[in-house]
Design an enzyme around this catalytic site. Structure first.
Site, PDB file in Angstrom:
ATOM      1  N   CYS A   2      42.000 102.224  27.360  1.00 12.11           N
ATOM      2  CA  CYS A   2      41.572 103.053  26.248  1.00 12.11           C
ATOM      3  C   CYS A   2      40.114 102.796  25.915  1.00 12.11           C
ATOM      4  O   CYS A   2      39.438 102.003  26.557  1.00 12.11           O
ATOM      5  CB  CYS A   2      42.437 102.744  25.015  1.00 12.11           C
ATOM      6  SG  CYS A   2      44.207 102.809  25.332  1.00 12.11           S
ATOM      7  N   GLU A  77      45.420  95.362  28.088  1.00 12.08           N
ATOM      8  CA  GLU A  77      46.843  95.092  28.315  1.00 12.08           C
ATOM      9  C   GLU A  77      47.130  93.647  27.946  1.00 12.08           C
ATOM     10  O   GLU A  77      46.392  92.742  28.327  1.00 12.08           O
ATOM     11  CB  GLU A  77      47.226  95.318  29.786  1.00 12.08           C
ATOM     12  CG  GLU A  77      46.989  96.719  30.320  1.00 12.08           C
ATOM     13  CD  GLU A  77      47.959  97.756  29.782  1.00 12.08           C
ATOM     14  OE1 GLU A  77      48.940  97.355  29.101  1.00 12.08           O
ATOM     15  OE2 GLU A  77      47.738  98.959  30.023  1.00 12.08           O
ATOM     16  N   ASP A 100      52.516  96.928  23.867  1.00 14.05           N
ATOM     17  CA  ASP A 100      51.887  95.634  23.658  1.00 14.05           C
ATOM     18  C   ASP A 100      50.944  95.609  22.463  1.00 14.05           C
ATOM     19  O   ASP A 100      50.687  94.545  21.892  1.00 14.05           O
ATOM     20  CB  ASP A 100      51.144  95.197  24.927  1.00 14.05           C
ATOM     21  CG  ASP A 100      50.166  96.247  25.440  1.00 14.05           C
ATOM     22  OD1 ASP A 100      50.255  97.413  25.006  1.00 14.05           O
ATOM     23  OD2 ASP A 100      49.321  95.913  26.295  1.00 14.05           O
ATOM     24  N   SER A 363      43.191  94.934  41.654  1.00 13.33           N
ATOM     25  CA  SER A 363      42.035  94.625  42.493  1.00 13.33           C
ATOM     26  C   SER A 363      42.007  93.137  42.812  1.00 13.33           C
ATOM     27  O   SER A 363      42.753  92.350  42.231  1.00 13.33           O
ATOM     28  CB  SER A 363      40.737  95.028  41.791  1.00 13.33           C
ATOM     29  OG  SER A 363      40.333  94.029  40.880  1.00 13.33           O
TER      30      SER A 363
END
Length: 649
Positions: A2, A77, A100, A363
């Site tokens: 976000c 997150e 969360d 990643s």
């Protein structure tokens, strides 16, 4: 993932202009195209752009506690939120969602500012507690998620996920910071806490900022640092086994999503290891994404293909022309301030490819810093051994003399390019390492800048960034010290910045298991011999991955995510370089020695010297200036320059 934004009146409860706040928030629409949320009350405005990942139906922000007295806007997150929910529920907190974000609100109520110490993840958030009249901002431990802020002269405090959020406010002074310019041309990015603007700042990683209405703006408070705390005696076999266990756990907690999920797969050790762990944890084939280059000197696609075949992934490959330089202006707008890592070009393309297939991608970022994978660590260790053999009073004049008279042989094999090594050996430990990582070293910057600009610097030198962090380094081991410096600077200011902006430009969330702070705390404590073993970096990591990855993937020479700048600047970008570097825009600043810029361009074009990294830095700085000059804000054009007190809810 976000974007967050906000305005807070530090002096009182003046009304916040809703239109202005919405405009600031809309500047980061790419970060969260799914939903928009605003909350305004006297003296406070919070805004949010949402990219829905977890609890798609009920995770809207701003999000409140039970009585509405605490509200948060959050980017990131929290991977351990499912473990925190029962603990907080047992203490009487009531949860209304399964996302969360709500954990942050109740964690604040329970533990106050110490709540961040309980959070495991990547995050940047702002929380308002009306009863305590407190605004609390926090950024994750490795700065995976960004957070910018500024205090206006009238006492309004601004914050946002990108610098463009702050510059959307018409009252933010847009005066460039000369110290940031010095740092940019040294590092290729502007390290925390500075930004290109004198009055705007980045909240450093592992820090919080607590504002209380009616009190002066305090400084950030550090809540975590990389410990480098020895793990004790550990055999190679035990270290390998423990590493695999910890890596699998760090990957596993990042597979939580209600949207398509995959991974970047470059064909290097780090991303391949992450994919191997994902494959062992996922009941379905893993989605993997790779970029291929037509020029074999830059192409790693065949190695990525080996890993994809081994684990039966759904592998997506896109071939990019090595003359893909059309993104220069796009990148200048994306980063909001000068940013000179040319690998931002292929990073942008691989994020663009990934978004066509997934919304979340894992990643391998962080492996080189944590496991001593960069060749410069090995060279630094050699240099430190030489420094220890000779007192500074003898070493500095001797190697200083050698560096002045030894020719600069850019074209020669590395073993013959001793000038840079002599220059480094004439310096102390920190200055020597700084010399090795600088895009433009001290001699080049001294020639690049005009006399007027040097006066504005008042003696400031960019090496002070490293000296500041070195003073806090928890280890005397030479390799651990420079790993620490990279984790505080290059990892945050370059790698994480590059990936965040490139991914969010496509509304793609990227998660980095190798930057899990629990994993990194353990890795940092491993002895140097398990990281840098002779000439082999990432020693224990590669040994641990031998059962999982092909030998040629693990032990081939490191390539990196590079682009052919030197050839571009002598070919298809030749005229653009001349126009940008030698044009009026740079000259009008009065900050540059234009005769030296002309010399640098001529030397590069003729092939006498390779100035590609320096020219790219200048080119991107000029692109930033051009966009800054052209950027008449839409809010100003619309004539809605109302002050913050003229709006309303």
């Amino acid at each position: 993932m976000c974007g967050i934004a906000g305005i807070f009146d530090l002096h009182g409860e003046r009304s916040i202009n809703r239109i202005l706040l919405a405009h600031m928030n809309e500047r980061q629409h790419h970060r969260g195209p799914d939903e928009t949320g605003l909350h305004l009350e006297p003296g406070l405005g919070l805004a949010h752009k949402r990219l829905s990942i977890i609890d798609l139906a009920a995770g809207q922000q701003p999000l409140f506690n039970e009585d509405g007295s605490v509200v948060v806007v959050f980017n990131g997150e929290i991977y351990n939120f499912q473990q925190l929910v029962p603990e907080l529920t047992a203490r009487g907190h009531v949860f209304r969602t399964h996302c969360d974000t709500e954990v942050i609100v109740h964690a604040w109520e329970e533990w106050g500012e110490a709540c961040v110490e309980r959070l495991r993840g990547m995050f940047a958030f702002a929380l308002w507690d009306r009863n305590r009249r407190t605004l609390f901002l926090a950024r994750d431990r490795f700065g995976v998620k960004p957070l910018f802020y500024a205090l206006l002269p009238d006492g309004q405090f601004l914050f946002g996920s990108e610098l463009k959020v702050l510059t959307a406010h018409p009252r933010l002074p847009r005066v460039l910071d000369p110290l940031a310019v010095e740092e940019y041309f040294a590092y290729g990015y502007i390290p925390e806490p500075r930004t290109i603007y004198r009055d705007a700042f980045k909240l450093p990683p592992g820090h919080t900022l607590t504002l209380r209405r009616g009190e002066p703006l305090p400084g950030p408070r550090q809540y975590w640092d990389i410990p480098f705390r020895p793990v004790g005696r550990l055999s190679l076999a035990d270290a390998q086994q423990e590493l695999v266990h910890r890596l699998r756990e760090a990957v596993g907690i990042r597979l939580m999503a209600e949207v398509p999920l995959g991974a970047f797969l470059s064909g290097g050790v780090d991303s391949s290891a992450v994919v191997a762990m994902m494959a062992s944890l996922s009941p379905e084939p893993v989605n993997t994404c790779s970029i291929a280059f037509r020029d074999p000197a830059f192409d790693e696609a065949s190695f990525a293909q080996q890993v994809a075949q081994r684990y039966g992934t759904r592998h997506h490959v896109e071939t990019v022309d090595t003359d893909d330089f059309s993104l220069i202006d796009t990148l200048a707008a994306l980063y909001d301030e000068p940013f000179a890592d040319s690998s931002a070009l292929p990073t942008y393309r691989v994020c663009e490819l990934a978004k066509r297939h997934v919304t979340v991608a894992l990643s391998g970022d962080g492996g080189d810093e944590s496991f001593a994978g960069y060749r410069r660590y090995r060279w630094h260790l050699y240099e430190e051994r030489l420094r220890s053999l000779m007192p500074a009073g003898l070493r500095q004049p001797l190697f200083g003399l050698l560096s002045r008279f030894y020719p600069k042989l850019d074209w020669a094999p590395k073993v013959l390019r001793a000038k840079s090594t002599f220059e480094a050996l004439a310096r102390d430990t920190v200055a020597g390492y700084f010399h090795g990582v600088s895009v433009l070293g001290d001699p080049l910057r001294n020639r690049l800048f005009s006399t007027r600009f040097k006066r504005e610097l008042q003696g400031y030198q960019a090496v002070e960034v490293l000296r500041r962090h070195d003073a806090r380094a928890p280890q005397d081991d030479p390799v651990s010290r420079v790993q620490y410096l990279d984790m505080k600077t290059y990892l945050v200011g370059d790698i994480n910045t590059k990936v965040d902006r490139a991914s969010m430009a496509h509304a793609l969330e990227v998660r980095e298991p190798l930057l899990d702070h629990v994993f990194m705390e353990w890795v940092s404590g491993l002895p140097r011999s398990l990281k840098l073993h002779g000439r082999q970096g990432k020693y224990v990591f590669k040994k641990a991955m031998e059962p999982y990855l092909p030998h040629e993937v693990l032990y081939r020479p490191k390539m990196g995510f590079a682009v052919p700048l030197a050839r571009w600047f002598r070919g298809p970008l030749k005229e653009r370089v001349r126009e940008a570097v030698l044009g009026e825009r740079l000259g009008d600043t009065g900050w540059f020695d234009m005769a030296f810029l002309c010399e640098m361009v001529d030397e590069h074009m003729s092939g006498r010297r390779d100035h590609s990294a320096a020219l790219w830095s200048v080119l991107m700085f000029e692109a930033f200036l051009r966009l800054k000059e052209a950027g008449v804000d839409a809010f100003e054009r619309d004539g809605r320059l109302a002050t913050a007190s003229a709006g309303g809810r």
